[in-house]
Design a protein around this motif. Structure first.
Motif, PDB file in Angstrom:
ATOM      1  N   VAL A  97       0.875  -1.141  -0.065  1.00  0.00           N
ATOM      2  CA  VAL A  97      -0.141   0.007  -0.124  1.00  0.00           C
ATOM      3  C   VAL A  97       1.023   1.234   0.068  1.00  0.00           C
ATOM      4  N   ASP A  98       0.346   2.449  -0.067  1.00  0.00           N
ATOM      5  CA  ASP A  98       1.086   3.892  -0.158  1.00  0.00           C
ATOM      6  C   ASP A  98       1.549   4.072   1.270  1.00  0.00           C
ATOM      7  N   ARG A  99       0.454   3.587   2.343  1.00  0.00           N
ATOM      8  CA  ARG A  99       0.868   4.120   3.693  1.00  0.00           C
ATOM      9  C   ARG A  99       0.152   3.016   4.643  1.00  0.00           C
ATOM     10  N   VAL A 100       0.900   2.896   5.650  1.00  0.00           N
ATOM     11  CA  VAL A 100       0.207   1.902   6.688  1.00  0.00           C
ATOM     12  C   VAL A 100       0.205   2.737   7.937  1.00  0.00           C
ATOM     13  N   VAL A 101      -1.169   2.897   8.730  1.00  0.00           N
ATOM     14  CA  VAL A 101      -1.134   3.514   9.945  1.00  0.00           C
ATOM     15  C   VAL A 101      -0.963   2.686  10.906  1.00  0.00           C
ATOM     16  N   ALA A 102       0.096   2.870  11.671  1.00  0.00           N
ATOM     17  CA  ALA A 102       0.484   1.977  12.832  1.00  0.00           C
ATOM     18  C   ALA A 102      -0.026   2.609  14.291  1.00  0.00           C
ATOM     19  N   ALA A 103      -1.404   2.203  14.343  1.00  0.00           N
ATOM     20  CA  ALA A 103      -2.007   2.694  15.537  1.00  0.00           C
ATOM     21  C   ALA A 103      -2.580   1.818  16.614  1.00  0.00           C
ATOM     22  N   ILE A 104      -1.842   0.416  16.684  1.00  0.00           N
ATOM     23  CA  ILE A 104      -2.050  -0.275  17.708  1.00  0.00           C
ATOM     24  C   ILE A 104      -1.421   0.090  18.924  1.00  0.00           C
ATOM     25  N   VAL A 105      -2.175   0.097  19.971  1.00  0.00           N
ATOM     26  CA  VAL A 105      -1.403   0.296  21.377  1.00  0.00           C
ATOM     27  C   VAL A 105      -0.704  -0.480  21.898  1.00  0.00           C
ATOM     28  N   GLY A 106       0.713  -0.091  22.400  1.00  0.00           N
ATOM     29  CA  GLY A 106       1.474  -0.921  23.075  1.00  0.00           C
ATOM     30  C   GLY A 106       2.456  -1.530  22.390  1.00  0.00           C
ATOM     31  N   ILE A 107       3.290  -2.547  22.819  1.00  0.00           N
ATOM     32  CA  ILE A 107       4.201  -3.225  22.215  1.00  0.00           C
ATOM     33  C   ILE A 107       3.785  -4.283  21.368  1.00  0.00           C
ATOM     34  N   ALA A 108       2.249  -4.697  21.595  1.00  0.00           N
ATOM     35  CA  ALA A 108       1.592  -5.415  20.528  1.00  0.00           C
ATOM     36  C   ALA A 108       1.720  -4.782  19.101  1.00  0.00           C
ATOM     37  N   GLY A 109       1.782  -3.492  18.883  1.00  0.00           N
ATOM     38  CA  GLY A 109       1.861  -2.999  17.403  1.00  0.00           C
ATOM     39  C   GLY A 109       3.202  -3.231  16.826  1.00  0.00           C
ATOM     40  N   LEU A 110       4.326  -3.696  17.621  1.00  0.00           N
ATOM     41  CA  LEU A 110       5.647  -3.761  17.170  1.00  0.00           C
ATOM     42  C   LEU A 110       5.944  -4.764  15.745  1.00  0.00           C
ATOM     43  N   ARG A 111       5.157  -5.931  16.059  1.00  0.00           N
ATOM     44  CA  ARG A 111       5.487  -6.704  15.060  1.00  0.00           C
ATOM     45  C   ARG A 111       4.655  -6.095  13.681  1.00  0.00           C
ATOM     46  N   SER A 112       3.673  -5.944  13.460  1.00  0.00           N
ATOM     47  CA  SER A 112       3.200  -5.233  12.436  1.00  0.00           C
ATOM     48  C   SER A 112       3.688  -4.157  11.825  1.00  0.00           C
ATOM     49  N   THR A 113       4.439  -3.153  12.682  1.00  0.00           N
ATOM     50  CA  THR A 113       5.029  -2.120  12.277  1.00  0.00           C
ATOM     51  C   THR A 113       6.337  -2.584  11.557  1.00  0.00           C
ATOM     52  N   TYR A 114       6.892  -3.512  12.277  1.00  0.00           N
ATOM     53  CA  TYR A 114       8.358  -4.038  11.699  1.00  0.00           C
ATOM     54  C   TYR A 114       7.764  -4.566  10.060  1.00  0.00           C
ATOM     55  N   GLU A 115       6.905  -5.585  10.073  1.00  0.00           N
ATOM     56  CA  GLU A 115       6.514  -6.035   8.871  1.00  0.00           C
ATOM     57  C   GLU A 115       6.222  -4.971   7.725  1.00  0.00           C
ATOM     58  N   ALA A 116       5.529  -4.079   8.140  1.00  0.00           N
ATOM     59  CA  ALA A 116       5.124  -3.015   7.169  1.00  0.00           C
ATOM     60  C   ALA A 116       6.406  -2.551   6.743  1.00  0.00           C
ATOM     61  N   LEU A 117       7.464  -2.160   7.476  1.00  0.00           N
ATOM     62  CA  LEU A 117       8.783  -1.505   7.068  1.00  0.00           C
ATOM     63  C   LEU A 117       9.432  -2.631   6.220  1.00  0.00           C
ATOM     64  N   LYS A 118       9.410  -3.778   6.493  1.00  0.00           N
ATOM     65  CA  LYS A 118      10.156  -4.840   5.904  1.00  0.00           C
ATOM     66  C   LYS A 118       9.801  -5.012   4.541  1.00  0.00           C
ATOM     67  N   ALA A 119       8.413  -4.609   4.478  1.00  0.00           N
ATOM     68  CA  ALA A 119       7.639  -4.835   3.061  1.00  0.00           C
ATOM     69  C   ALA A 119       8.097  -3.696   2.035  1.00  0.00           C
ATOM     70  N   GLY A 120       8.433  -2.909   2.753  1.00  0.00           N
ATOM     71  CA  GLY A 120       8.661  -1.345   1.896  1.00  0.00           C
ATOM     72  C   GLY A 120       7.519  -0.376   2.039  1.00  0.00           C
ATOM     73  N   ASN A 121       6.743  -0.395   2.874  1.00  0.00           N
ATOM     74  CA  ASN A 121       5.625   0.146   3.157  1.00  0.00           C
ATOM     75  C   ASN A 121       5.917   1.574   4.011  1.00  0.00           C
ATOM     76  N   SER A 122       5.626   2.693   3.367  1.00  0.00           N
ATOM     77  CA  SER A 122       5.476   3.547   4.212  1.00  0.00           C
ATOM     78  C   SER A 122       4.692   3.640   5.467  1.00  0.00           C
ATOM     79  N   VAL A 123       5.053   4.003   6.680  1.00  0.00           N
ATOM     80  CA  VAL A 123       4.392   3.592   7.874  1.00  0.00           C
ATOM     81  C   VAL A 123       4.092   5.188   8.533  1.00  0.00           C
ATOM     82  N   ALA A 124       2.648   5.565   8.740  1.00  0.00           N
ATOM     83  CA  ALA A 124       2.310   6.516   9.559  1.00  0.00           C
ATOM     84  C   ALA A 124       2.381   6.126  11.100  1.00  0.00           C
TER      85      ALA A 124
END
Length: 402
Positions: A97-124
């Motif tokens: 996608v063009d942008r992934v909004v990383a809005a999960i609260v706490g460290i529970a959101g770390l893995r998805s943020t990491y995977e978004a960046l790993k895939a080359g997705n821009s992260v808000a």
């Protein structure tokens, strides 16, 4: 140009605000400005299903696997793909996608943020805990894949908006509303209730973030996040109390200039900026700022006795080697305990302080965590130890009462 968006944590306060921005922008345009690809939630199936249908999402994911059949039934016949479980959330973040909004609260959101960046997705990035616990790791990953990390917390987005040449920056200044207990007598803080702590005077947020705001732990985590986002030592980051929440952050330059971003206290403004960056083309329905009506802007130093969290954040940054992970994990456990009335309000900072003093970051591994598995392992160890600290805090409180 249509912008493809996925939102991790769409049913939380930031996720809902992001969808509001998208809805408003699309309604004012002849052609859709945004197309929603994936939406995820922890367990709120009803809200997630309504959002997925309203925004014609391609995929809806619930992290709680036990809710899969409920979500599947709710979206039956819509053509929306359904998935469940933590891995499915990570997979959703990695969809192009063009942008992934990383809005999960706490460290529970770390893995998805990491995977978004790993895939080359821009992260808000609105999930500050990801940067607090794995800032250097995420920064390296973004550099390797060419993905952008766009700060979306109001304070960091404010700095990002007025950041010119980073090498010319002298100091960063975070502002804090002061929360609900800015003027509460110190002697009463130990007995405040979860509902009182969640009654924020300026912002409408989830319960965990509201408690963090009340203890200033939210601002402490933001200090750590700013240090990693902008490569700034903690001694060059200040925190000021600003009750009106109009000046969201300031950046001081070596020539004496101070640039600030101002706006009404509404998350839709930084979200709109983050979703359309590097352009600034999204209209919002945010109330426009009227400085004449406002009349004044107040600032004050942080009371370290009332709010020790800022000092703890500086201690964690100076200690390094994963101390920020210790601080975040201990805080998450302590806040959960407070919300369940298993410990007192002032016990939260006491528990975090004792966890840092235990030196868990220095005994678990040498040096800074090198990968995501290191971060998760240390986080798990800290949570185990913190449970005993919560029990000690409860015993201490019972003794004081007796």
């Amino acid at each position: 140009m249509t912008i493809r968006i996925s939102i991790m944590g769409s049913t939380g306060s930031v996720g809902r605000s992001a969808l509001s921005v998208i809805e408003h922008a699309n309604a004012l345009s002849d052609a859709p400005v945004f197309v929603v690809d994936a939406l995820t939630a922890h367990r709120d199936v009803e809200s997630l299903a309504k959002q997925a249908i309203a925004f014609d999402a391609k995929l809806a994911v619930v992290a709680d696997e036990s809710r899969y059949e409920q979500l599947k039934t709710r979206l039956s016949g819509t053509g929306i793909e359904v998935a469940a479980g933590p891995e499915a959330v990570s997979d959703a973040a990695s969809r192009p996608v063009d942008r992934v909004v990383a809005a999960i609260v706490g460290i529970a959101g770390l893995r998805s943020t990491y995977e978004a960046l790993k895939a080359g997705n821009s992260v808000a990035l609105a999930n500050k805990e990801s940067m607090v616990c794995a800032g250097p790791i995420l920064g390296r990953l973004a550099s390797e894949t060419g993905a952008e990390i766009v700060p979306t917390d109001s304070e960091h987005n404010a700095m990002f908006q007025v950041m010119e040449r980073r090498e010319d920056v002298e100091r960063l200044v975070l502002t804090a509303s002061g929360g609900p207990f800015l003027n509460t007598p110190l002697g009463r803080l130990h007995s405040v209730t979860p509902d009182e702590a969640c009654d924020h005077p300026r912002w409408s947020m989830g319960r965990k973030i509201s408690v963090d705001s009340a203890t200033f732990m939210n601002k402490a985590l933001e200090l750590i996040e700013a240090a990693y986002l902008f490569d700034m030592p903690q001694e060059r980051i200040d925190v000021l109390v600003h009750p009106q929440s109009i000046v969201h952050s300031l950046v001081t330059y070596r020539d004496g200039s101070v640039l600030a971003q101002l706006g009404s206290p509404d998350m839709k403004t930084p979200i709109a900026h983050a979703l359309s960056w590097p352009e600034r083309r999204l209209p919002t329905d945010v109330a426009r700022l009227n400085l004449v009506e406002l009349g004044r802007l107040d600032f004050a130093a942080v009371d370290d006795v009332r709010f020790p969290a800022i000092r703890l954040a500086r201690q964690a940054l100076d200690s390094g080697a994963g101390a920020a992970i210790v601080m975040n994990a201990a805080n998450e456990c302590a806040v959960d305990a407070f919300l369940e009335e298993q410990c007192g309000f002032t016990d939260i900072s006491w528990i975090v302080s004792r966890a840092l003093e235990a030196g868990l970051h220095s005994t678990s591994a040498a040096g800074e965590p090198a990968c995501l598995d290191d971060v998760i392992a240390l986080d798990r160890d800290v949570r185990t130890v913190t449970q005993s600290l919560i029990e000690k805090a409860a015993s201490r409180t019972r003794s004081e009462v007796q």
